[in-house]
Write an enzyme that holds these catalytic residues in place. Sequence first.
Site, short mmCIF file in Angstrom:
data_model
loop_
_atom_site.label_atom_id
_atom_site.label_comp_id
_atom_site.label_asym_id
_atom_site.label_seq_id
_atom_site.Cartn_x
_atom_site.Cartn_y
_atom_site.Cartn_z
N GLY A 1 86.86 17.96 25.00
CA GLY A 1 85.79 17.42 24.63
C GLY A 1 84.55 17.15 25.59
O GLY A 1 83.58 16.42 25.36
N ASP B 1 88.69 24.23 18.16
CA ASP B 1 89.70 24.43 19.09
C ASP B 1 91.17 24.50 18.29
O ASP B 1 91.30 23.98 17.28
CB ASP B 1 89.77 23.41 20.14
CG ASP B 1 90.69 23.70 21.35
OD1 ASP B 1 89.91 24.08 22.32
OD2 ASP B 1 91.90 24.02 21.57
N LYS C 1 83.42 30.81 30.01
CA LYS C 1 84.27 30.83 31.03
C LYS C 1 84.90 32.59 31.34
O LYS C 1 85.26 33.01 30.33
CB LYS C 1 85.25 29.89 30.96
CG LYS C 1 86.37 29.84 32.24
CD LYS C 1 87.21 28.77 32.19
CE LYS C 1 88.11 28.61 30.84
NZ LYS C 1 88.80 27.59 31.14
#
Length: 226
Positions: A82, A100, A180
């Site tokens: 988070g 998630d 990412k």
Amino acid sequence: MVKPPAGGNEGGRGKPARLKTAYGRTPSQQAWLERQINDPFSAKARALGYRSRAAFKISEIDDKFHFFSKGAKVIDLGCAPGGWLQIAVERGVTTLAGIDLLPVDPVAPAHLLEMDFTADGAPEKLLELLGGEPDLVMSDMAPNTVGHRETDHLRIVGLIEIAAEFAIDVLKPGGAFVAKAFQGGETAEIIGKLKRHFDKVQHFKPKASRQDSSEVFLVATGFKGR
């Protein structure tokens, strides 16, 4: 939370803290724990109440690209624990949704979905929670690695591609995508597709990323439409 030994690294100075090896802990796990204890960004995250050092990565990215604002709608893929959501809220975002596989403690006012993003219906549920098209899709998703270089590479590329496809499908015009990645971890095909749909595509490595890591972030801005 593992605490450093008393007096082992007082004030962040002196010799790095060392942990006694626990029964059943592998050398790689031992090294990871010691690195976490001695890492200044991890220590700073704990001191400031952020859930992970990744909070500083998205802070640096936003400092450069200015994604977060009060009126922005934001989706966070792979949002556990988070930290990215915390920074988004801290910087004024009030409409955001995260997903998630792992449970995530609430980050008000974010809507959270505990689900595999690649599962049927997950993207639709996420958009429903958000209540409209996002201005930013950010992805910190990473696969479970198996230690086989080619297999791990394919899994990384697969997640980047899934996140990029989702961003292209749902973003508002002018929106942005952050994911990412790892140096050499995305294909020319993915970069080419992003360049067709965004004004600018580039890599950015925050200072909070470990310098010995191949981690970088793929940043695409100025979404031109589908």
